[in-house]
Design a protein around this motif. Sequence first.
Motif, mmCIF file in Angstrom:
data_model
loop_
_atom_site.group_PDB
_atom_site.id
_atom_site.type_symbol
_atom_site.label_atom_id
_atom_site.label_comp_id
_atom_site.label_asym_id
_atom_site.label_seq_id
_atom_site.Cartn_x
_atom_site.Cartn_y
_atom_site.Cartn_z
ATOM 1 N N THR A 140 -5.660 5.680 -43.381
ATOM 2 C CA THR A 140 -6.420 4.941 -42.371
ATOM 3 C C THR A 140 -5.788 3.572 -42.195
ATOM 4 O OG1 THR A 140 -8.431 6.106 -43.016
ATOM 5 C CG2 THR A 140 -8.690 4.057 -41.748
ATOM 6 N N HIS A 141 -5.583 3.170 -40.945
ATOM 7 C CA HIS A 141 -5.005 1.872 -40.641
ATOM 8 C C HIS A 141 -6.115 0.914 -40.203
ATOM 9 C CE1 HIS A 141 -1.039 3.648 -40.943
ATOM 10 N NE2 HIS A 141 -1.368 4.570 -40.021
ATOM 11 N N PHE A 142 -6.064 -0.299 -40.742
ATOM 12 C CA PHE A 142 -7.049 -1.328 -40.379
ATOM 13 C C PHE A 142 -6.314 -2.491 -39.703
ATOM 14 C CE2 PHE A 142 -9.283 0.989 -43.663
ATOM 15 C CZ PHE A 142 -10.608 0.970 -43.239
ATOM 16 N N TYR A 143 -6.956 -3.038 -38.674
ATOM 17 C CA TYR A 143 -6.363 -4.146 -37.923
ATOM 18 C C TYR A 143 -7.402 -5.261 -37.800
ATOM 19 C CZ TYR A 143 -3.047 -0.522 -36.431
ATOM 20 O OH TYR A 143 -2.138 0.482 -36.402
ATOM 21 N N LYS A 144 -6.880 -6.494 -37.729
ATOM 22 C CA LYS A 144 -7.733 -7.645 -37.386
ATOM 23 C C LYS A 144 -7.063 -8.364 -36.234
ATOM 24 C CE LYS A 144 -9.597 -12.068 -38.984
ATOM 25 N NZ LYS A 144 -8.929 -12.934 -38.001
ATOM 26 N N ASP A 145 -7.805 -8.477 -35.159
ATOM 27 C CA ASP A 145 -7.273 -9.104 -33.947
ATOM 28 C C ASP A 145 -5.912 -8.513 -33.595
ATOM 29 O OD1 ASP A 145 -9.545 -10.716 -33.818
ATOM 30 O OD2 ASP A 145 -8.622 -12.291 -35.054
ATOM 31 N N ASN A 146 -5.841 -7.168 -33.687
ATOM 32 C CA ASN A 146 -4.666 -6.379 -33.314
ATOM 33 C C ASN A 146 -3.473 -6.562 -34.251
ATOM 34 O OD1 ASN A 146 -5.903 -5.185 -30.998
ATOM 35 N ND2 ASN A 146 -5.514 -7.103 -29.860
ATOM 36 N N GLU A 147 -3.662 -7.161 -35.387
ATOM 37 C CA GLU A 147 -2.599 -7.252 -36.385
ATOM 38 C C GLU A 147 -2.982 -6.385 -37.571
ATOM 39 O OE1 GLU A 147 -1.642 -11.203 -37.493
ATOM 40 O OE2 GLU A 147 -1.069 -11.814 -35.464
ATOM 41 N N LEU A 148 -2.018 -5.612 -38.051
ATOM 42 C CA LEU A 148 -2.271 -4.688 -39.138
ATOM 43 C C LEU A 148 -2.712 -5.445 -40.394
ATOM 44 C CD1 LEU A 148 -2.120 -1.714 -40.088
ATOM 45 C CD2 LEU A 148 0.223 -2.223 -40.890
ATOM 46 N N ASN A 162 -13.975 -15.848 -46.019
ATOM 47 C CA ASN A 162 -14.399 -17.144 -45.493
ATOM 48 C C ASN A 162 -14.538 -17.039 -43.987
ATOM 49 O OD1 ASN A 162 -11.726 -17.691 -44.284
ATOM 50 N ND2 ASN A 162 -11.083 -17.895 -46.432
ATOM 51 N N THR A 163 -15.029 -18.075 -43.359
ATOM 52 C CA THR A 163 -15.357 -18.004 -41.919
ATOM 53 C C THR A 163 -14.123 -17.763 -41.061
ATOM 54 O OG1 THR A 163 -15.246 -20.416 -41.826
ATOM 55 C CG2 THR A 163 -17.414 -19.434 -42.167
ATOM 56 N N SER A 164 -12.952 -18.161 -41.572
ATOM 57 C CA SER A 164 -11.731 -17.927 -40.780
ATOM 58 C C SER A 164 -11.411 -16.443 -40.668
ATOM 59 C CB SER A 164 -10.551 -18.672 -41.408
ATOM 60 O OG SER A 164 -10.217 -18.120 -42.670
ATOM 61 N N MET A 165 -12.058 -15.623 -41.468
ATOM 62 C CA MET A 165 -11.814 -14.185 -41.428
ATOM 63 C C MET A 165 -12.694 -13.482 -40.393
ATOM 64 S SD MET A 165 -11.337 -13.344 -45.473
ATOM 65 C CE MET A 165 -9.990 -14.089 -46.400
ATOM 66 N N SER A 166 -13.516 -14.245 -39.684
ATOM 67 C CA SER A 166 -14.264 -13.647 -38.561
ATOM 68 C C SER A 166 -13.277 -13.162 -37.508
ATOM 69 C CB SER A 166 -15.215 -14.677 -37.948
ATOM 70 O OG SER A 166 -16.193 -15.074 -38.877
ATOM 71 N N GLY A 167 -13.621 -12.097 -36.812
ATOM 72 C CA GLY A 167 -12.740 -11.561 -35.775
ATOM 73 C C GLY A 167 -13.057 -10.116 -35.471
ATOM 74 N N THR A 168 -12.222 -9.539 -34.584
ATOM 75 C CA THR A 168 -12.399 -8.156 -34.182
ATOM 76 C C THR A 168 -11.560 -7.255 -35.090
ATOM 77 O OG1 THR A 168 -12.796 -8.796 -31.874
ATOM 78 C CG2 THR A 168 -12.168 -6.509 -32.302
ATOM 79 N N TYR A 169 -12.225 -6.381 -35.784
ATOM 80 C CA TYR A 169 -11.560 -5.452 -36.695
ATOM 81 C C TYR A 169 -11.550 -4.057 -36.080
ATOM 82 C CZ TYR A 169 -11.521 -8.956 -40.415
ATOM 83 O OH TYR A 169 -11.280 -10.065 -41.154
ATOM 84 N N LYS A 170 -10.487 -3.327 -36.338
ATOM 85 C CA LYS A 170 -10.337 -1.974 -35.795
ATOM 86 C C LYS A 170 -9.757 -1.075 -36.875
ATOM 87 C CE LYS A 170 -6.974 -0.998 -32.927
ATOM 88 N NZ LYS A 170 -6.137 -0.889 -31.708
ATOM 89 N N CYS A 171 -10.157 0.142 -36.872
ATOM 90 C CA CYS A 171 -9.554 1.118 -37.774
ATOM 91 C C CYS A 171 -9.103 2.332 -36.972
ATOM 92 C CB CYS A 171 -10.520 1.512 -38.882
ATOM 93 S SG CYS A 171 -11.898 2.566 -38.372
ATOM 94 N N GLU A 172 -8.073 3.043 -37.475
ATOM 95 C CA GLU A 172 -7.525 4.226 -36.824
ATOM 96 C C GLU A 172 -7.410 5.372 -37.828
ATOM 97 O OE1 GLU A 172 -4.568 2.579 -33.311
ATOM 98 O OE2 GLU A 172 -3.739 3.199 -35.243
ATOM 99 N N LYS A 173 -7.724 6.592 -37.331
ATOM 100 C CA LYS A 173 -7.532 7.806 -38.128
ATOM 101 C C LYS A 173 -6.895 8.902 -37.235
ATOM 102 C CE LYS A 173 -11.114 7.673 -41.725
ATOM 103 N NZ LYS A 173 -12.257 8.424 -42.297
#
Length: 600
Positions: A140-148, A162-173
């Motif tokens: 499974t691949h995980f991304y944050k703000d389109n970066e792996l 921490n708060t800087s880790m807020s963002g859009t996360y995506k996973c692929e299968k």
Amino acid sequence: MSRLTPIFFILLALKNTEGAVTPVVTLTPNWNNVYSGDRVTLSCSVGSVEEDKPRYYYYTWHKDDKLMYEMRKTLIITAKVADTGVYKCSVESGIYSNPVRLHVISGDYLILQAPSDIIEGDSLSLRCHNRPGSTATGVTHFYKDNELSGSTDDILHIPNVNTSMSGTYKCEKYFDFVIKDQWKSAEKYINVQELFPTPEIQSSPYSIQEGDEMTVRCHTTLNPLRGGTELHFAFYRDGRTVREFGISNTYRVRSSQLEDSGNYTCEVRTTSDTVRKMSDEIHIQIYELFSPPQIKVTPSRVIEGDEMTVRCDTRLDPLRGGTELHFAFYRDGRTVREFSISNKYRDGWTVQGYYVSDTYKVTSAKLEDSGKYTCEVRTASDTVRKDSNAFPVQIKELFTSPEIRVGPSLLVEEGKQVTLTCVTDPKGSTNLLYTFYKDSQIVQSAHRKTSYVIGKAGEENSGSYKCSVQSRDGKVIKNSTDVHILIQSPISDVRVTVDKGDFVYGKSLTLYCSVEKGTSPVFLWWHNETVVDQDAEFYQLRENGAVLYIQSLQSHHVGSYRCQVSNKLSAIKPSFAVETFQISQNPPLGESTFPKVFFE
């Protein structure tokens, strides 16, 4: 909406807490988006603080702000799409919990699951969950703000977020479909909430003066979802620690000093040190209560006997004009006047403050009053104290210590004149008075005469003499050291006598030496030009040497005798001699006699 599990009555035994209790809703498992058919438990918690007495809470549940159930602490559901909504609980205090959104999904092949609430410092787990019955292969691949972010199994673990880790996360299968294999993805916005905001530092009172109690507080607020988290606080001034980390958010200075001024910051951290934040900087200025004291001495040139005034000046803040100040004075570091408010006065008021002074007076200065003078000022409560700089004072000598001189000498023959003179260097002083003493008794009262004369000295004039010199006003008096004068008469008319006319072998013989006149005579006996001393084998000296005693007259006593008498004035040498004689062989005991004795 799906039918919920049967109602049951729960009594939660907690101990009484002070004030209202804020409940918290938690999900188990801790995912806020689930597939239809997943089992979910919602719990309403009011904390775990233990007190002395248990208390029972009355729970109510709301979904989308509508009352659902009462008296339940826990809701257990098998999720259906209709269960999607915002859940809250409350207790009898009327305070509602945090809202928790539950999203139930039925059609998607893949969802990205995350906890309902993510707080900085937490360990975050993201789950890439495929629909029940579907099959995915590979990693499974995980991304944050389109970066792996990583490639792993279904769950991605992120420690200490921490708060800087807020963002859009995506996973692929990768799914293996019958018709066509393909990648599927799911995404979700993750919001990492603050555990506590950046702390604010505040000081009180608004205006702080020396001696005031200063309070510095570090204020922040815990996220209600982590209300039981223990925070530690530290304080800094100009980057240096003034208080190490502790549970109190307050730093106090009981008696502020000027050196407590500076730029202050505070830092807050969790016990585990997973989250720490620093406040902005504030400047705290400690204002001077009174200025450093200044010391001065009048007159500028002090001579022995003068009145000397040492004055200590300071300036008191105009806003604290009623403050009582105490003054002390020191010479070479030793106290000459203890703290006191006596003689204190105010010279007036200006915009800079009240001028306050105190004085230390020396009514008649002495040489030993010379030294480095300082003064110290403190408040009555002793919360603020300040020293002046040192002020050197040298007392000028009015005249030197006198010396008594005797003429012609300290040993005087009876009947001669003796002159005693009191000598001093007046250093320009006039009108000095001289006094003479014998054995501590005045023999010549204070007078401008510098000498004392004994016309015809007698033995009664012997003794210890001294003189004193004083200024006319009597403020300065100095004494000479003592001298001892000895008045003696010379030795005259020395005589030697014996206690019997006949000299019998084996009998005792006593010779007497006397003088007609002479002070403190000293006797010395000679036999055939040899000194007879106290330890002589065949003689005894008695009555301080005036008597020569022979216990048993023998032939070795034959010879010439003389007595020498002297004192410190003279040495006279009279003599007493025995004419040479013969001793018969084996004379009858008690019958033999010595030849005739004669005096020279």
